[in-house]
Scaffold this active site. Structure first.
Site, mmCIF file in Angstrom:
data_model
loop_
_atom_site.group_PDB
_atom_site.id
_atom_site.type_symbol
_atom_site.label_atom_id
_atom_site.label_comp_id
_atom_site.label_asym_id
_atom_site.label_seq_id
_atom_site.Cartn_x
_atom_site.Cartn_y
_atom_site.Cartn_z
ATOM 1 C CB SER A 185 -0.971 -0.037 1.176
ATOM 2 O OG SER A 185 -2.020 0.879 1.010
ATOM 3 C CD GLU B 148 -6.158 -4.367 -3.443
ATOM 4 O OE1 GLU B 148 -5.666 -3.295 -3.018
ATOM 5 O OE2 GLU B 148 -5.492 -5.412 -3.566
ATOM 6 C CG HIS C 68 -5.580 -2.664 0.366
ATOM 7 N ND1 HIS C 68 -4.921 -2.218 -0.746
ATOM 8 C CD2 HIS C 68 -5.042 -1.981 1.421
ATOM 9 C CE1 HIS C 68 -4.035 -1.311 -0.400
ATOM 10 N NE2 HIS C 68 -4.078 -1.158 0.915
#
Length: 310
Positions: free
Chosen positions: A150, A240, A270
């Site tokens: 991320s 996502e 995610h």
């Protein structure tokens, strides 16, 4: 350190309300951090993991190995959390599973978080940590990959770009899980997935940016000169919020001539990799990244042996 796992739909069902609560822009960051930390103990580290605390870039860090403690190659792992959350404890399980699957030493870094420390604090810490690994830990650049999830995935790319441009140092590889490579982008096709919601992520992106420029490659590496990046493997869930951004980034890497592979998961959420100790499919995804890193570590070792023989 049990090997007990749960069905993927069950874990997904349990995680959704947890992330809706923790990733809520109405809550102070202090509370968000506490909620994320509270879930960390549920994610176990594999048997045989050795976690050694240390400092990198004058920040708390950990060196994690599974099995042999001496490893010829390493990974600098940068955790996610939208640059405002996350810690050594929240990502220790993921990092340890990656250490096992890659046969590398994985170094995790507690880089400074926003809004207390906006951009470029995290990038400064990550680049300094990498340079310390190759100047004080007897690793060569080709032996040290950078990985992240991320925001940590975006930070991994930004760190690689800075190392190449400012220090003439190219990391051995990049392993990226749902990398947030353009925090300034507001064109997300959906407002939420099982984990992320745009209200929270956009707020965090602004907190990290501070007074910076949204198109600065250090902040949004999708806007950088990508041609010099090392071999890269990317994982993304097709459901996502970040899916379109990550696909665009992979396309740009391909156009730039980078050796890149994109793996899409239809069922994983995610950064489901963080639940590798709970979900077999998540463990398999970590294994895929580990195999990629192990192959590049072996290649670096072979090159080292060839250079020594000459």
């Amino acid at each position: 350190m049990s090997t007990f796992t749960l069905p993927l739909p069950v874990v997904a069902f349990l995680l959704k309300p947890y992330f809706r609560l923790a990733f809520n822009s109405r809550l102070p960051y202090r509370v968000q951090r506490l909620l994320l930390e509270a879930g960390a103990p549920l994610q176990e580290i594999p048997a045989g993991a050795v976690v050694r605390p240390l400092e990198l870039a004058c920040r708390p860090a950990e060196r994690i190995t599974v099995g042999a403690t001496e490893r010829p190659s390493a990974v600098l792992y940068l955790h996610g959390g939208a640059y405002t959350l996350g810690s050594l404890s929240t990502h220790r399980s993921l990092a340890a599973h990656l250490a096992r699957e890659s046969s590398r030493a994985v170094f995790t870094l507690d880089y400074r978080l926003a809004p207390e420390n906006p951009y470029p604090a995290a990038l400064d810490d990550a680049a300094a940590a990498y340079m310390q690994l190759i100047t004080e830990f007897d690793y060569r650049p080709e032996q040290v990959a950078i990985a992240g999830d991320s925001a940590g995935g975006g930070l991994a790319v930004a760190t690689a770009l800075r190392l190449i441009e400012r220090h003439g140092v190219q990391p051995g590889a990049l392993a990226l899980i749902s990398p947030w490579v353009d925090p300034g982008d507001r064109s997300a096709g959906k407002k939420a997935d099982l984990v992320v919601n745009t209200g929270w992520s956009f707020d965090a992106a602004d907190a990290y940016l501070g007074h910076g420029n949204r198109t600065d490659p250090g902040y949004a590496p999708i806007h950088g000169n990508l041609e010099t990046l090392p071999p890269t493997r990317i994982h993304i869930g097709s459901g996502e919020v970040l899916y379109p951004q990550v696909v665009e980034f992979a396309d740009k890497l391909t156009a730039a001539g980078v050796d890149v592979s994109l793996v899409e998961y239809a069922r994983l959420w995610h950064v489901a990799h963080a639940q590798a100790s709970l979900v077999t499919e998540a463990a398999d995804a970590v294994a895929d990244l580990g195999q990629f890193l192990e192959s590049h570590g072996a290649r670096a070792a072979d090159n080292s042996a060839d250079a020594a023989s000459h």
